[in-house]
Design an enzyme around this catalytic site. Structure first.
Site, short mmCIF file in Angstrom:
data_model
loop_
_atom_site.label_atom_id
_atom_site.label_comp_id
_atom_site.label_asym_id
_atom_site.label_seq_id
_atom_site.Cartn_x
_atom_site.Cartn_y
_atom_site.Cartn_z
N ASP A 65 0.83 -1.20 0.00
CA ASP A 65 0.00 0.00 0.00
C ASP A 65 0.87 1.25 0.00
O ASP A 65 0.60 2.22 -0.73
CB ASP A 65 -0.91 -0.01 1.23
CG ASP A 65 -1.72 1.26 1.35
OD1 ASP A 65 -2.58 1.52 0.50
OD2 ASP A 65 -1.48 2.01 2.32
N GLU A 137 -2.14 -5.43 -3.49
CA GLU A 137 -1.17 -4.68 -2.69
C GLU A 137 -0.10 -5.60 -2.11
O GLU A 137 1.08 -5.24 -2.04
CB GLU A 137 -1.88 -3.92 -1.58
CG GLU A 137 -2.70 -2.75 -2.09
CD GLU A 137 -3.36 -1.96 -0.98
OE1 GLU A 137 -3.57 -0.74 -1.16
OE2 GLU A 137 -3.70 -2.56 0.06
#
Length: 256
Positions: A65, A137
């Site tokens: 992320d 992610e």
């Protein structure tokens, strides 16, 4: 399988991972990943918890992320030099949102590679936006861990380039239904109306949505849940009304 021959958690993980050919996924990513890194990135907590609480991909997701956000923010800063911070901040939020990530996941057919527990598998987990986004992610986190930031950034920007090129400022992460309402208000047209139907078994339904304005069909959408289908219909409707606004322009006043 007898209790004596029951697989350990590690054996179950290795067996499930080996059951799928991951070469197409790696080809889409454009990098090779060590099995241990890719396996961890694909291990959802539902699988990990069902098999003795193995390590799962949530720590890699946290790392990915951060890499994703910086990569996209830097590219937007370079590609849109005249846009103020408020604009590029919203553009970034839209691109790296759950919907943006799940779009990319579907493009690279990530769902079939995710290691899920039986409960998630039976409820369509392979196509859930949240699971697809989180696993994407985690993949970026694994690439960063193995190769460093530059390689991870290059993979991310290649996958997201089309979204970056078409980035728009939206107050709510590409909420096409809100965008369509605003467009109808600008055109002095009635608010859109949505109808949705579904087909297939309860655990694997496909929804079809139709968006109408002033009684005219202006958009259609298909998705694995009603919300996605309506969003797609609204997106098509926005495009239709921008290209041919006279279809509905002023109809709200004419109906009074």
């Amino acid at each position: 399988m007898s209790k004596k021959n029951k697989l350990t958690g590690e054996e179950a993980l290795e067996q499930a991972y080996a059951a799928v050919d991951h070469a197409p996924l790696l080809k889409s990513l454009g990098v090779e990943l060590a099995d241990e890194n890719l396996r961890l990135a694909l291990t959802h907590r539902s699988f990990a918890n069902e098999n003795g609480y193995l390590p799962n991909n949530e720590r890699l997701e946290f790392l990915g992320d951060a890499v994703l956000g910086l990569s996209v923010a830097s590219k937007l800063y370079e590609q849109y030099p005249s846009r103020p911070e408020s604009d590029i901040s919203k553009m970034r939020a839209s691109i790296v949102s759950r919907y943006g990530l799940s779009d990319i996941a579907r493009e690279i057919e990530l769902g079939q590679h995710i290691l899920l527990g039986k409960g998630e598998q039976s409820t369509g987990g392979r196509d859930k936006d949240s699971i697809l986004a989180d696993t994407t992610e985690a993949i970026f986190g694994a690439i960063y861990r193995q190769y460093g930031f530059e390689t991870a950034r290059d993979v991310i920007l290649r996958l997201f380039q089309k979204k970056i090129d078409n980035a728009v400022v939206s107050g709510r992460h590409m909420d096409w239904k809100t965008n369509l309402q605003e467009l109808c208000a600008e055109l002095k047209a009635p608010m859109p109306v949505y109808t949705a139907t579904s087909t297939g078994p309860e655990h694997d339904q496909t929804f079809t949505a139709v968006a109408t304005v002033a009684g005219l069909t202006v958009g259609n959408g298909v998705g694995h849940n009603k919300k996605l289908a309506e969003q797609q219909a609204a997106q098509e409707a926005c495009q239709t009304l921008r290209e041919t606004p006279l279809l509905v322009q002023g109809t709200a006043n004419r109906e009074l």
